[in-house]
Design a protein around this motif. Structure first.
Motif, PDB file in Angstrom:
ATOM      1  N   ILE A  35       0.564  -1.390  -0.184  1.00 33.12           N
ATOM      2  CA  ILE A  35      -0.359   0.268   0.119  1.00 33.12           C
ATOM      3  C   ILE A  35       1.030   1.190   0.252  1.00 33.12           C
ATOM      4  CG2 ILE A  35      -2.265   1.430   1.157  1.00 33.12           C
ATOM      5  CD1 ILE A  35      -3.090  -1.298   0.429  1.00 33.12           C
ATOM      6  N   GLY A  36       2.176   1.312   0.804  1.00 34.21           N
ATOM      7  CA  GLY A  36       2.640   1.970   0.704  1.00 34.21           C
ATOM      8  C   GLY A  36       3.659   2.690  -0.517  1.00 34.21           C
ATOM      9  N   TYR A  37       4.077   1.656  -1.222  1.00 36.34           N
ATOM     10  CA  TYR A  37       4.331   1.566  -2.899  1.00 36.34           C
ATOM     11  C   TYR A  37       3.263   2.322  -4.003  1.00 36.34           C
ATOM     12  CZ  TYR A  37       7.924  -2.324  -1.716  1.00 36.34           C
ATOM     13  OH  TYR A  37       8.284  -2.580  -1.135  1.00 36.34           O
TER      14      TYR A  37
ATOM     15  N   PHE B 225       9.471   5.781  -5.874  1.00 34.75           N
ATOM     16  CA  PHE B 225       9.646   4.887  -5.715  1.00 34.75           C
ATOM     17  C   PHE B 225       9.556   4.845  -4.358  1.00 34.75           C
ATOM     18  CE2 PHE B 225      11.649   5.090 -10.290  1.00 34.75           C
ATOM     19  CZ  PHE B 225      11.378   3.954 -10.731  1.00 34.75           C
ATOM     20  N   GLU B 226       9.670   3.309  -4.011  1.00 32.36           N
ATOM     21  CA  GLU B 226      10.035   3.251  -2.587  1.00 32.36           C
ATOM     22  C   GLU B 226      11.322   2.717  -2.621  1.00 32.36           C
ATOM     23  OE1 GLU B 226       9.425   3.380   1.171  1.00 32.36           O
ATOM     24  OE2 GLU B 226       7.420   3.240   0.595  1.00 32.36           O
ATOM     25  N   TYR B 227      12.786   3.807  -1.636  1.00 35.07           N
ATOM     26  CA  TYR B 227      13.828   3.631  -1.900  1.00 35.07           C
ATOM     27  C   TYR B 227      14.106   2.589  -0.737  1.00 35.07           C
ATOM     28  CZ  TYR B 227      14.286   6.812  -5.388  1.00 35.07           C
ATOM     29  OH  TYR B 227      13.626   7.691  -6.845  1.00 35.07           O
TER      30      TYR B 227
ATOM     31  N   VAL C  19      22.651   1.978  -8.772  1.00 31.64           N
ATOM     32  CA  VAL C  19      22.270   3.516  -8.090  1.00 31.64           C
ATOM     33  C   VAL C  19      21.319   3.898  -7.173  1.00 31.64           C
ATOM     34  CG1 VAL C  19      23.299   4.656 -10.454  1.00 31.64           C
ATOM     35  CG2 VAL C  19      20.842   4.436 -10.117  1.00 31.64           C
ATOM     36  N   ALA C  20      20.463   2.742  -6.880  1.00 35.00           N
ATOM     37  CA  ALA C  20      19.073   2.391  -5.745  1.00 35.00           C
ATOM     38  C   ALA C  20      18.765   1.125  -6.720  1.00 35.00           C
ATOM     39  CB  ALA C  20      18.555   3.910  -6.088  1.00 35.00           C
ATOM     40  N   VAL C  21      18.794   0.760  -4.577  1.00 38.36           N
ATOM     41  CA  VAL C  21      17.513  -0.230  -4.704  1.00 38.36           C
ATOM     42  C   VAL C  21      16.363  -0.065  -4.622  1.00 38.36           C
ATOM     43  CG1 VAL C  21      16.833  -2.128  -3.384  1.00 38.36           C
ATOM     44  CG2 VAL C  21      18.930  -2.216  -3.619  1.00 38.36           C
ATOM     45  N   ALA C  22      15.284   0.454  -4.949  1.00 36.40           N
ATOM     46  CA  ALA C  22      14.535   0.841  -5.471  1.00 36.40           C
ATOM     47  C   ALA C  22      12.665   0.058  -5.803  1.00 36.40           C
ATOM     48  CB  ALA C  22      13.810   2.628  -6.010  1.00 36.40           C
ATOM     49  N   THR C  23      11.734   0.057  -5.437  1.00 34.75           N
ATOM     50  CA  THR C  23      10.267  -0.115  -5.470  1.00 34.75           C
ATOM     51  C   THR C  23       8.977   0.692  -6.116  1.00 34.75           C
ATOM     52  OG1 THR C  23      11.252  -2.251  -4.599  1.00 34.75           O
ATOM     53  CG2 THR C  23       9.071  -2.504  -5.419  1.00 34.75           C
ATOM     54  N   ASP C  24       8.442   0.154  -7.362  1.00 36.17           N
ATOM     55  CA  ASP C  24       7.050   0.615  -7.914  1.00 36.17           C
ATOM     56  C   ASP C  24       6.339  -0.361  -7.339  1.00 36.17           C
ATOM     57  OD1 ASP C  24       7.802  -0.971  -9.719  1.00 36.17           O
ATOM     58  OD2 ASP C  24       6.524   0.459 -10.762  1.00 36.17           O
ATOM     59  N   TYR C  25       5.047   0.242  -7.325  1.00 33.28           N
ATOM     60  CA  TYR C  25       4.429  -0.147  -6.769  1.00 33.28           C
ATOM     61  C   TYR C  25       4.200  -1.880  -8.130  1.00 33.28           C
ATOM     62  CZ  TYR C  25      -0.288  -2.925  -6.410  1.00 33.28           C
ATOM     63  OH  TYR C  25      -1.414  -3.880  -5.819  1.00 33.28           O
ATOM     64  N   LEU C  26       3.348  -1.208  -9.103  1.00 32.23           N
ATOM     65  CA  LEU C  26       3.231  -2.271 -10.586  1.00 32.23           C
ATOM     66  C   LEU C  26       4.234  -3.344 -10.460  1.00 32.23           C
ATOM     67  CD1 LEU C  26       2.003   0.073 -12.745  1.00 32.23           C
ATOM     68  CD2 LEU C  26       0.852  -1.078 -11.970  1.00 32.23           C
TER      69      LEU C  26
ATOM     70  N   LYS D  20      11.532  -2.788   1.233  1.00 32.53           N
ATOM     71  CA  LYS D  20      11.213  -2.277   2.235  1.00 32.53           C
ATOM     72  C   LYS D  20       9.585  -2.105   3.079  1.00 32.53           C
ATOM     73  CE  LYS D  20      12.111   1.824   4.232  1.00 32.53           C
ATOM     74  NZ  LYS D  20      12.969   3.779   3.684  1.00 32.53           N
ATOM     75  N   MET D  21       9.580  -2.472   3.829  1.00 30.13           N
ATOM     76  CA  MET D  21       8.126  -2.389   4.480  1.00 30.13           C
ATOM     77  C   MET D  21       8.034  -2.366   6.133  1.00 30.13           C
ATOM     78  SD  MET D  21       7.524  -6.603   4.549  1.00 30.13           S
ATOM     79  CE  MET D  21       7.751  -6.867   3.250  1.00 30.13           C
ATOM     80  N   PRO D  22       7.132  -1.957   6.611  1.00 32.81           N
ATOM     81  CA  PRO D  22       6.846  -1.259   8.058  1.00 32.81           C
ATOM     82  C   PRO D  22       6.791  -2.850   8.636  1.00 32.81           C
ATOM     83  CG  PRO D  22       4.971  -0.654   6.694  1.00 32.81           C
ATOM     84  CD  PRO D  22       5.895  -1.446   6.045  1.00 32.81           C
ATOM     85  N   TYR D  23       7.451  -2.571   9.908  1.00 28.82           N
ATOM     86  CA  TYR D  23       6.680  -3.811  10.707  1.00 28.82           C
ATOM     87  C   TYR D  23       5.140  -4.088  11.049  1.00 28.82           C
ATOM     88  CZ  TYR D  23       6.303  -7.711  14.265  1.00 28.82           C
ATOM     89  OH  TYR D  23       6.144  -8.896  15.102  1.00 28.82           O
ATOM     90  N   TYR D  24       5.022  -5.242  10.935  1.00 30.49           N
ATOM     91  CA  TYR D  24       2.965  -5.064  11.578  1.00 30.49           C
ATOM     92  C   TYR D  24       3.558  -5.699  12.879  1.00 30.49           C
ATOM     93  CZ  TYR D  24      -1.438  -5.831  11.381  1.00 30.49           C
ATOM     94  OH  TYR D  24      -3.077  -5.544  12.276  1.00 30.49           O
ATOM     95  N   PHE D  25       2.822  -5.360  13.977  1.00 32.59           N
ATOM     96  CA  PHE D  25       2.625  -6.183  14.989  1.00 32.59           C
ATOM     97  C   PHE D  25       0.993  -6.362  14.810  1.00 32.59           C
ATOM     98  CE2 PHE D  25       1.101  -7.482  19.436  1.00 32.59           C
ATOM     99  CZ  PHE D  25       2.636  -8.213  19.923  1.00 32.59           C
ATOM    100  N   PRO D  26       1.469  -8.515  15.271  1.00 34.99           N
ATOM    101  CA  PRO D  26       0.158  -9.083  14.623  1.00 34.99           C
ATOM    102  C   PRO D  26      -0.866  -9.164  16.074  1.00 34.99           C
ATOM    103  CG  PRO D  26       1.541 -10.180  14.965  1.00 34.99           C
ATOM    104  CD  PRO D  26       2.628  -8.792  15.223  1.00 34.99           C
ATOM    105  N   TYR D  27      -1.341  -8.005  15.699  1.00 36.07           N
ATOM    106  CA  TYR D  27      -2.595  -8.312  16.804  1.00 36.07           C
ATOM    107  C   TYR D  27      -3.657  -8.799  16.689  1.00 36.07           C
ATOM    108  CZ  TYR D  27      -1.151  -3.622  18.743  1.00 36.07           C
ATOM    109  OH  TYR D  27      -0.168  -2.783  19.158  1.00 36.07           O
TER     110      TYR D  27
END
Lengths: 850, 243
Positions: A513-515, A588-590, A640-647, A806-813
């Motif tokens: 979703i961030g991407y 991009f999500e770098y 030159v970078a490690v980056a991701t686009d959603y598609l 790259k992704m945030p850590y989600y605490f599995p409530y």
């Protein structure tokens, strides 16, 4: 029948409930392993046949090492090699048809040279005619039916599309919808779901916007000449930039399906290993229960070998029975699942899947794992049974020996956990994956020593609810700490895997979703209806983007283009962007160490960005040099970078400038267009205007980005739903383990339960005692599983971040809440049958029970 | 020649200060067809003696000679084969396999010895007939009374045609009527079928059926008396203070 077989079968028949429960565990595991494995090969086969349908019919197939398109003139070079009879260029590209236009979603456009194609392979005509050199001169723009380019269809394709000779076929093209006239129908077999349309090469090239490039050169070898020798000669003539042989389907999509297959296999193996736990537990109990029988048998002359054989035969019978039933159930699972997977595959990948395919490997895996794990799990108890001397068997069993062994094992477990923690902290995905398994093994070793303290802790809570029965339930568990530990371990592994996967998946989805929010920042998107940019997508030539730019109300516009390359034999897609235009509408999500400044460097020579998956696969970091096989030959690039686009987050992808893509890959068509509305423009009006602009390009679907984001989130939710089902499936073996242990416990305590009833316990009290015991056991497994699951999930996400995903850590409530519910519900569910069994016992018969 | 002979048979459990002598230099011989009862208070070494003779336990010192061969010098496989072919066991708690019927339980030693199932079953049914259970061949142990179960166990002990029957408290778990029946059956085994029987018992009425009573105390044989009838048995027991 030998004594071993007779005794084994009689014991199995004599304890029907236990036999059914343990066999059920095997059935379940084999069902998953066999059934799910029937789906993946079907998908692979469909993909494979769509990519290599015709390759088996010619002597030689030349393709680019980059897996992309290459110059058609290569066919002439192949034709001049000594020993080659004839060579012909072929452009074969799978294309997604306009949604809803035809009953099939995908069609392979095959451009052939009418002058030479017939010299390489036959094209038997059933009706009408084959292509002629005149067809190669037809203009794609031809308006009237008689002037339109010709297309020839195999009979099965014509039938699938509902077309006859003289009808018009509409396919998306780089210049908008192209209309072709069906000139002939061929008597050629095609793989089911693998539809083909043959047309003159220039027509196909114009349609796909591929310039003068082709995807393969087919050739035949002169009669009597050594084919291997000619292959070597062709390879020498063309160099390492080309591959000779069949078309190898090593695309990223293929790799993704294989990865899916691996994950599915892991589900099956997991279920079978859990079944192994259950069997081990059952046989350990059986050996303890039959000590007197073993002693008597040894006394009357049964050898150790006979006792060992008796237990192994029992496990073998259960293994064979469980595997056979599992295979039958698996066949049905595959059949039902294919219906669901078929719809998804057809919608998202435009890939038609036939019936489940059970390869010999699947049979061997299912039978080997089903029977093998059962027999292996029984091996240790069988050896223990065989080593009992008749005299030992007649004596009561010592309890303190188990306590000592448990403490000893627990220290080993601690050592294993320490090792695993080191691996989990390594931030290396492979090591983290392996360490997760090692961590759970370590925890399983420690569990027996934890039974007493954890049971004491939970026992207080249980005693609060089950005041009279709680104490007894606690004592029942701790006196059989070994059995309780194995069951708790099975529950722990299930719960840990569920929580770890839920935490990881949620983090991955949050990351995606961030991407979307970063890389899909434009107001409008025109993207392929197909899921993947590099498969089945016909790009649009410059006319479309020019039209988009001049549409009223449209501001900045950026496009994506796609080419194919390979690195170390593995294919990847190479996305071409215009760094300046792209940075105006998206980002991009770098990953760590990368920045927007890197994007600007893409315009410079030899600069490349790689996405998280590709970086993880190849171990790439900013500053590294990588060597890609491009259609123009091998090229060195600097990351030159490690980056991701959603598609493109789901497939191995590299990003270069569009200028570079044109130069090295010859790609000039756009596969995705992102556009912003001018400030102050009426968004609805702009959308309507854009819709009119892209109307002639059915390969594109136009979205307002907000609406598209909602669609993606809804898709995630659907995937989430499917995932919850899979996670529930993962939990089932632990329910069986719990049920099995309780049933064994009730059987082993028949006389004791009779005594309790005799001295005044009510049926309700007996039932509550069994339920309390079950809840205690479930609490033990769930508590350990929750702790380890959270930790494992965090380690996995951390490792993925470390490799550039790259992704945030989600605490599995939600995972913890689900685990708690599973713990309580399974605790009660598992107790139902054994509790009923216990309360229905006849007091007198129970007191006499041996 | 005795069917079984022990010389200086000793069994010590534990070591050092924890060592307990369960059997202390016991010399005993049992002739073919002889019915010998072993009596004594709990813990006197009766069962240990039986276990050592049956090869279920190994002596600390001394020897057990069966059919002229010292079992101390036999491999585990040889001892197992000896138990299967030359010795029959009868236990206090019957120890029948609960999932097999009476005929299958009786046939078990033969099946273990490699005899074909049909042949083994036919022989088993013959033996069941001899112990009076021909009509109950198809019943499972939990469908039989205690006395009937012990008869099945005796048939199982006899089915391989052994020379020696070792019976450990064979009536300890039966009512008095069934106990008498079993005692009479054992007597018949020795008299009619010529098998030697070494029987451990606490019950004077059962011991009275034997030809000879061996009295033990603290691991030693304290008296060995040949008897003929219940009165002589009572006299012998009074002599050693058991009555």
């Amino acid at each position: 029948m030998s004594a071993q077989v007779t005794l084994a079968i009689r014991y199995l028949k004599g304890r029907r409930l236990r036999t059914a429960l343990t066999t059920l565990a095997i059935v379940f595991g084999v069902m998953l392993l066999f059934g799910l494995n029937g789906i993946i090969p079907a998908m692979v086969q469909s993909l494979q046949s769509s990519m290599i349908a015709a390759s088996g019919q010619t002597d030689l197939v030349v393709t680019s090492a980059s897996t992309g398109l290459f110059d058609a003139a290569v066919a002439d070079r192949v034709g001049t090699v000594e020993g080659v009879e004839a060579a012909t260029p072929v452009l074969r590209v799978p294309v997604a048809l306009a949604p809803g236009r035809y009953p099939v979603g995908m069609l392979s456009i095959i451009g052939v040279d009418p002058a030479t194609a017939g010299r390489v392979r036959p094209y038997p005509v059933a009706e009408g005619r084959f292509l002629s050199e005149e067809d190669a001169k037809q203009d794609l723009e031809g308006g009237e039916a008689t002037k339109r380019p010709a297309v020839v269809l195999p009979a099965s394709t014509a039938s699938a599309l509902g077309l006859e000779v003289g009808d018009t076929l509409e396919v998306p093209s780089a210049r908008g919808v192209a209309r072709l006239t069906v000139a002939g129908v061929l008597k050629m077999p095609t793989a089911p779901g693998n539809e083909e349309a043959y047309m003159a090469l220039p027509v196909a090239q114009a349609l796909l916007g591929s310039g003068d490039r082709v995807s393969e050169v087919d050739a035949t070898v002169k009669a009597g000449v050594d084919r291997a020798e000619v292959t070597r000669a062709v390879q020498r003539a063309l160099g390492s930039a080309y591959r000779i042989g069949g078309v190898e389907p090593d695309s990223s999509l293929f790799a993704s399906i294989k990865l899916g297959g691996f994950i599915i296999n892991m589900f099956g193996v997991f279920a079978i290993v859990m079944a192994g736990f259950i069997i081990l537990n059952t046989f350990r109990t059986v050996v303890a229960e039959r000590r007197h029988d073993i002693g008597m048998l040894r006394a009357i002359g049964a050898s150790r070998h006979t006792i060992f054989g008796m237990f192994l035969t029992e496990s073998l019978v259960q293994g064979v029975l469980g595997t056979a039933l599992g295979i039958i159930a698996g066949w049905w699972v595959a059949k039902l699942a294919m219906a669901g997977v078929g719809v998804i595959s057809s919608d998202l990948l435009h890939l038609s899947i036939g019936r489940p395919v059970f390869t010999p490997g699947t049979w061997v895996l299912a039978i080997g794992m089903g029977v093998g794990v059962t027999v292996l799990a029984a091996l240790v108890p069988a050896r223990a049974a065989a080593s009992i001397t008749p005299l030992e068997a007649m004596r009561p069993q010592a309890g303190d020996r188990y306590e000592k062994a448990a403490t000893h094992r627990a220290w080993w477990g601690v050592a294993v956990i320490v090792l695993a923690v080191a691996g989990l902290l390594s931030r290396d995905t492979t090591l983290v994956g392996a360490s997760s398994v090692v961590f759970l093994v370590g925890l399983a070793l420690v569990t027996p020593a934890l039974v007493r303290p954890v049971t004491d802790a939970f026992g207080r809570a249980i005693e609060a609810v089950f005041r009279r029965e709680g104490g007894l339930a606690k004592a029942n568990l701790t006196r059989n700490a070994g059995r309780a530990a194995v069951t708790a371990s099975a529950m722990m592994v299930s719960v840990a895997v569920i929580i770890a996967l839920l935490g990881t998946f949620t983090s991955v989805f949050d990351g995606f979703i961030g991407y979307i929010d970063k890389s899909m920042g434009a107001d409008f998107l025109a993207v392929p209806s197909n899921l993947l940019l590099s498969t089945g997508t016909v790009g649009a030539d410059a006319a479309l983007v020019t039209a988009v730019k001049s549409t009223e109300g449209v501001g900045d516009v950026a496009t994506l283009r796609v080419g194919r390359a390979a690195m170390g034999g593995t294919g990847l897609q190479v996305i071409g962007i215009d760094p300046v235009a792209y940075s105006k509408v998206a980002s991009f999500e770098y990953s760590e160490g990368s920045s927007e400044a890197a994007l600007a460097r893409l315009g410079t020579d030899g600069a490349i960005m790689v996405n998280g998956i590709f970086a993880a696969q190849q171990g790439l970091r900013p500053g590294d040099t990588l060597r890609l096989e491009t259609p123009a030959g091998p090229r060195n690039y600097t990351v030159v970078a490690v980056a991701t686009d959603y598609l493109n987050a789901k497939l191995a992808t590299a990003y270069v400038s569009q200028a570079e893509l044109e130069r090295e890959f010859g790609v000039t068509t756009d596969v995705a267009i992102m556009a912003d509305a001018r400030p102050g423009a009426d968004r609805q009006a702009v959308r309507a205007a854009l819709a009119r602009t892209v109307r002639d390009y059915p390969q594109f679907a136009l979205y307002d980005t907000r609406e598209w984001r909602d669609l993606q989130v809804a898709t995630f939710r659907q995937v989430y739903g499917a995932m919850y089902v899979m996670l529930f499936v993962l939990a089932v073996p632990s329910l069986l383990a719990l049920l099995n242990t309780l049933a064994i416990g009730v059987l082993a305590r028949t006389r004791e339960i009779g005594m309790l009833r005799a001295i005044g316990s009510t049926r309700v009290q007996v039932r509550r005692m069994v339920i309390a015991e079950s809840l205690l056991l479930a609490s033990l497994g769930t508590a350990l599983g929750m702790l380890s699951g959270v930790w494992l999930g965090y380690s996995m996400v951390d490792a993925m971040n470390a490799v550039g995903f790259k992704m945030p850590y989600y605490f599995p409530y939600d995972g913890l809440a689900i685990a708690l519910v599973i713990g309580v519900v399974f605790g009660v569910l598992a107790a139902l049958v054994p509790a009923r069994q216990a309360t229905k016992l006849d007091v007198v018969a129970a007191l006499r029970y041996e | 020649m005795p069917i079984v002979e022990t010389k200086g048979l000793t069994r010590v459990y534990g070591e050092g200060s924890n060592a307990v002598t369960a059997l202390d230099a016991v010399d005993l011989a049992v002739e073919p067809g002889e019915f010998v009862a072993v009596m004594g208070p709990s813990g006197c070494g009766k069962s240990t003696l039986l276990n050592l003779i049956g090869g279920l336990d190994a002596p600390t010192s001394g020897s057990v000679v069966i059919d002229g061969r010292d079992i101390a010098h036999m491999s585990e496989a040889e001892v197992t084969a000896l138990r299967r072919r030359r010795i029959g066991f009868v236990f206090q708690f019957f120890n029948l396999i609960p999932v097999l019927d009476a005929a299958e339980n009786v046939a078990l030693p033969l099946v273990l010895d490699g005899v074909k199932a049909a042949e083994a079953k036919a022989t088993a049914i013959e033996w069941l007939a001899r112990v009076g259970l021909q009509d109950l061949a198809g019943r499972k142990p939990d469908e039989l009374s205690g006395g009937q179960q012990q008869r099945v166990a005796i048939a199982r002990a006899l089915v391989t045609d052994p020379a020696l029957i070792l019976a450990d408290e064979p009536t300890g778990n039966l009512d008095s009527r069934s106990s008498d029946d079993i005692a009479r059956l054992l007597k018949e085994v020795s008299v009619t079928w010529g098998r030697a029987i070494l029987m451990v018992t606490h019950d004077p009425r059962i011991a009275a059926h034997a030809d000879r009573i061996v009295f033990m105390r603290d691991g030693r044989v304290v008296d060995d008396t040949r008897i003929a009838g219940a009165q002589e048995a009572r006299d012998a027991m009074e002599k050693v203070g058991l009555l």
